[in-house]
Scaffold this motif. Sequence first.
Motif, PDB file in Angstrom:
ATOM      1  N   LYS A 124      45.777  45.856  42.594  1.00 38.39           N
ATOM      2  CA  LYS A 124      45.381  46.018  43.994  1.00 38.39           C
ATOM      3  C   LYS A 124      44.134  45.183  44.299  1.00 38.39           C
ATOM      4  N   ILE A 125      43.189  45.178  43.370  1.00 38.43           N
ATOM      5  CA  ILE A 125      41.959  44.400  43.554  1.00 38.43           C
ATOM      6  C   ILE A 125      42.285  42.902  43.550  1.00 38.43           C
ATOM      7  N   ALA A 126      43.165  42.483  42.643  1.00 36.47           N
ATOM      8  CA  ALA A 126      43.574  41.071  42.577  1.00 36.47           C
ATOM      9  C   ALA A 126      44.263  40.654  43.872  1.00 36.47           C
ATOM     10  N   LYS A 127      45.084  41.517  44.410  1.00 35.03           N
ATOM     11  CA  LYS A 127      45.760  41.229  45.682  1.00 35.03           C
ATOM     12  C   LYS A 127      44.720  41.029  46.790  1.00 35.03           C
ATOM     13  N   GLN A 128      43.677  41.854  46.781  1.00 38.36           N
ATOM     14  CA  GLN A 128      42.634  41.785  47.802  1.00 38.36           C
ATOM     15  C   GLN A 128      41.839  40.470  47.703  1.00 38.36           C
ATOM     16  N   PHE A 129      41.469  40.083  46.485  1.00 39.86           N
ATOM     17  CA  PHE A 129      40.614  38.909  46.307  1.00 39.86           C
ATOM     18  C   PHE A 129      41.385  37.600  46.184  1.00 39.86           C
ATOM     19  N   TYR A 130      42.559  37.639  45.583  1.00 40.47           N
ATOM     20  CA  TYR A 130      43.303  36.419  45.289  1.00 40.47           C
ATOM     21  C   TYR A 130      44.626  36.294  46.045  1.00 40.47           C
ATOM     22  N   SER A 131      44.982  37.305  46.802  1.00 41.69           N
ATOM     23  CA  SER A 131      46.288  37.343  47.479  1.00 41.69           C
ATOM     24  C   SER A 131      47.435  37.273  46.481  1.00 41.69           C
ATOM     25  N   ASP A 132      47.195  37.756  45.275  1.00 42.10           N
ATOM     26  CA  ASP A 132      48.218  37.720  44.229  1.00 42.10           C
ATOM     27  C   ASP A 132      47.959  38.870  43.248  1.00 42.10           C
ATOM     28  N   ALA A 133      48.759  39.909  43.347  1.00 48.70           N
ATOM     29  CA  ALA A 133      48.579  41.074  42.476  1.00 48.70           C
ATOM     30  C   ALA A 133      48.739  40.718  41.002  1.00 48.70           C
ATOM     31  N   ASN A 134      49.513  39.674  40.702  1.00 49.16           N
ATOM     32  CA  ASN A 134      49.737  39.272  39.313  1.00 49.16           C
ATOM     33  C   ASN A 134      48.525  38.581  38.690  1.00 49.16           C
ATOM     34  N   ALA A 135      47.491  38.319  39.468  1.00 47.70           N
ATOM     35  CA  ALA A 135      46.290  37.663  38.947  1.00 47.70           C
ATOM     36  C   ALA A 135      45.305  38.674  38.370  1.00 47.70           C
ATOM     37  N   TRP A 136      45.738  39.925  38.172  1.00 52.16           N
ATOM     38  CA  TRP A 136      44.856  40.963  37.650  1.00 52.16           C
ATOM     39  C   TRP A 136      44.271  40.606  36.288  1.00 52.16           C
ATOM     40  N   HIS A 137      44.993  39.755  35.522  1.00 48.38           N
ATOM     41  CA  HIS A 137      44.525  39.345  34.187  1.00 48.38           C
ATOM     42  C   HIS A 137      43.150  38.682  34.268  1.00 48.38           C
ATOM     43  N   GLN A 138      42.921  37.896  35.315  1.00 48.70           N
ATOM     44  CA  GLN A 138      41.638  37.217  35.467  1.00 48.70           C
ATOM     45  C   GLN A 138      40.495  38.222  35.565  1.00 48.70           C
ATOM     46  N   ILE A 139      40.711  39.261  36.336  1.00 57.91           N
ATOM     47  CA  ILE A 139      39.670  40.281  36.502  1.00 57.91           C
ATOM     48  C   ILE A 139      39.478  41.040  35.190  1.00 57.91           C
ATOM     49  N   PHE A 140      40.577  41.384  34.544  1.00 64.25           N
ATOM     50  CA  PHE A 140      40.491  42.095  33.265  1.00 64.25           C
ATOM     51  C   PHE A 140      39.735  41.264  32.235  1.00 64.25           C
ATOM     52  N   ASP A 141      40.099  39.976  32.118  1.00 62.83           N
ATOM     53  CA  ASP A 141      39.443  39.110  31.134  1.00 62.83           C
ATOM     54  C   ASP A 141      37.949  38.956  31.413  1.00 62.83           C
ATOM     55  N   ALA A 142      37.570  38.908  32.677  1.00 60.64           N
ATOM     56  CA  ALA A 142      36.155  38.745  33.038  1.00 60.64           C
ATOM     57  C   ALA A 142      35.346  40.014  32.781  1.00 60.64           C
ATOM     58  N   ASN A 143      36.040  41.131  32.580  1.00 61.03           N
ATOM     59  CA  ASN A 143      35.354  42.418  32.421  1.00 61.03           C
ATOM     60  C   ASN A 143      35.635  43.085  31.087  1.00 61.03           C
ATOM     61  N   ARG A 144      36.031  42.310  30.104  1.00 53.90           N
ATOM     62  CA  ARG A 144      36.350  42.888  28.790  1.00 53.90           C
ATOM     63  C   ARG A 144      35.153  43.582  28.154  1.00 53.90           C
ATOM     64  N   ASP A 145      33.948  43.239  28.628  1.00 57.18           N
ATOM     65  CA  ASP A 145      32.765  43.908  28.086  1.00 57.18           C
ATOM     66  C   ASP A 145      32.715  45.388  28.476  1.00 57.18           C
ATOM     67  N   GLN A 146      33.431  45.757  29.540  1.00 60.08           N
ATOM     68  CA  GLN A 146      33.435  47.166  29.953  1.00 60.08           C
ATOM     69  C   GLN A 146      34.845  47.756  30.066  1.00 60.08           C
ATOM     70  N   LEU A 147      35.871  46.928  29.922  1.00 61.13           N
ATOM     71  CA  LEU A 147      37.253  47.425  29.990  1.00 61.13           C
ATOM     72  C   LEU A 147      37.973  47.117  28.692  1.00 61.13           C
ATOM     73  N   ASP A 148      38.644  48.120  28.149  1.00 60.64           N
ATOM     74  CA  ASP A 148      39.479  47.857  26.978  1.00 60.64           C
ATOM     75  C   ASP A 148      40.944  48.133  27.283  1.00 60.64           C
ATOM     76  N   ASN A 149      41.204  48.667  28.469  1.00 58.36           N
ATOM     77  CA  ASN A 149      42.571  48.946  28.884  1.00 58.36           C
ATOM     78  C   ASN A 149      42.656  48.675  30.392  1.00 58.36           C
ATOM     79  N   PRO A 150      43.542  47.781  30.828  1.00 62.78           N
ATOM     80  CA  PRO A 150      43.616  47.447  32.253  1.00 62.78           C
ATOM     81  C   PRO A 150      44.046  48.615  33.135  1.00 62.78           C
TER      82      PRO A 150
END
Length: 99
Positions: A58-84
Amino acid sequence: MGNETGKPDFSNVQSDVKSTAPDAPKADFSNVESKVVSTAPDAPEQTYTVQSGDSLSKIAKQFYSDANAWHQIFDANRDQLDNPDRIKPGQVLKIPAKA
């Protein structure tokens, strides 16, 4: 004595080219270096505070207009996320520039 077709006969013409100029030295590119520098300012890093009911898609859809781009957000936040699938309201996520 001539040519019977009436056309000029150039079969015995020869050509030769001579120059008085000195030979040009070969170009030496052994010390050439390349570098790319951008004058564009760095894009400021965006952040997003997770709300109840949010997902990375949902966040990826909001920022990138592409829900499938969630990986980018997950990868950028691996310091605080271990499970998407486990983001919590109140978490502040880094939102990288669209790849």
